[in-house]
Design a protein around this motif. Structure first.
Motif, PDB file in Angstrom:
ATOM      1  N   TYR B  35      -2.078  70.978  30.918  1.00  0.00           N
ATOM      2  CA  TYR B  35      -2.683  70.570  29.657  1.00  0.00           C
ATOM      3  C   TYR B  35      -4.037  69.925  29.952  1.00  0.00           C
ATOM      4  O   TYR B  35      -4.266  69.379  31.035  1.00  0.00           O
ATOM      5  CB  TYR B  35      -1.823  69.518  28.955  1.00  0.00           C
ATOM      6  N   LEU B  43      -3.248  66.494  23.456  1.00  0.00           N
ATOM      7  CA  LEU B  43      -3.016  67.360  24.610  1.00  0.00           C
ATOM      8  C   LEU B  43      -2.969  68.811  24.149  1.00  0.00           C
ATOM      9  O   LEU B  43      -2.293  69.126  23.169  1.00  0.00           O
ATOM     10  CB  LEU B  43      -1.675  67.017  25.280  1.00  0.00           C
ATOM     11  N   LEU B  45      -2.355  72.852  25.512  1.00  0.00           N
ATOM     12  CA  LEU B  45      -1.768  73.640  26.594  1.00  0.00           C
ATOM     13  C   LEU B  45      -2.738  74.712  27.075  1.00  0.00           C
ATOM     14  O   LEU B  45      -3.216  75.521  26.283  1.00  0.00           O
ATOM     15  CB  LEU B  45      -0.469  74.278  26.104  1.00  0.00           C
ATOM     16  N   LEU B  90      -3.677  67.248  32.790  1.00  0.00           N
ATOM     17  CA  LEU B  90      -2.323  66.772  33.024  1.00  0.00           C
ATOM     18  C   LEU B  90      -1.409  67.935  33.375  1.00  0.00           C
ATOM     19  O   LEU B  90      -1.393  68.948  32.680  1.00  0.00           O
ATOM     20  CB  LEU B  90      -1.789  66.072  31.780  1.00  0.00           C
TER      21      LEU B  90
END
Lengths: 112, 112
Positions: B35, B43, B45, B90
């Motif tokens: 992410y 966030l 993807l 992330l």
């Protein structure tokens, strides 16, 4: 496409106050997840909800899965300084390997 | 305890450079995710992988590619970094058939 709205975007509160945030979606989901991200860290799962109408508590946190399966709320009672962070909802249909769609987050700031 | 580690906490690169972000998980999880997190956008993807050598595009795959040669490792590649790829990245992993994603601490990438 699916729309996911999380509010409020940010909250400035005094220590000891209660907090409430919510997410609404244009689509129906089977699961609602709530994550918390502390400064400098990745998000961590707080609460998972699996049934419409379900009310789940985890210490001072309470979350509910809306009856329509299109919404969820998270409450924090008697806030303390370590509650500071960004809270994300993440509804999920489950069963597949797909990633999550996250709400834009609620940034919680606590004034002493 | 599940542990997801990312190779760098902070990274500074120049426009046009090829950038590798590495993620390793130690719990034998089948699913892994990348992410990016940007203020006000939450966030989003980029890519996910449900098994070794398998990959699927997420919501914003443009400008990125991924590699999953081993089950525990999922790499994000920026073929030619651009300034609009400055962000927090992330990584997460999840056991197949479950809902909970476990996140790494993030890599803050700055592209100059």
């Amino acid at each position: 496409g699916q729309q996911l709205n999380q509010s409020p975007q940010s909250m400035f509160i005094q220590e000891g106050e209660d907090v409430s945030m919510n997410c609404t979606s244009s689509s129906i989901f089977n699961t609602w997840l709530w994550y918390k991200q502390e400064p400098g860290e990745g998000p961590v799962l707080l609460i998972a909800l699996y049934k419409a109408g379900e009310l789940t508590s985890n210490g001072r946190l309470t979350a509910q899965f809306g009856i329509t399966r299109k919404d969820s709320f998270l409450n924090i009672s008697a806030s303390i300084p370590s509650d500071v962070g960004i809270y994300f909802c993440a509804p999920y249909s489950g069963g597949g390997a797909d990633g999550l769609t996250f709400g834009k987050g609620t940034h919680l700031i606590i004034q002493p | 305890d599940v542990k997801v580690t990312q190779s760098s906490r902070y990274l500074v690169k120049r426009t046009g450079e090829k950038v590798f972000l590495e993620c390793v998980q130690d719990m034998d999880h089948e699913n892994m995710f990348w992410y990016r997190q940007d203020p006000g956008l939450g966030l989003r993807l980029i890519y996910f992988s449900y098994d070794v050598k398998m990959k699927e595009k997420g919501d914003i795959p443009e400008g990125y590619s991924v590699s999953r040669e081993k089950k525990e490792r999922f790499s994000l590649i920026l073929e030619s970094a651009s300034t609009n790829q400055t962000s927090m990245y992330l990584c997460a992993s999840r056991r197949g058939g479950t809902d909970t994603q476990y996140f790494g601490p993030g890599t803050r990438l700055t592209v100059l």
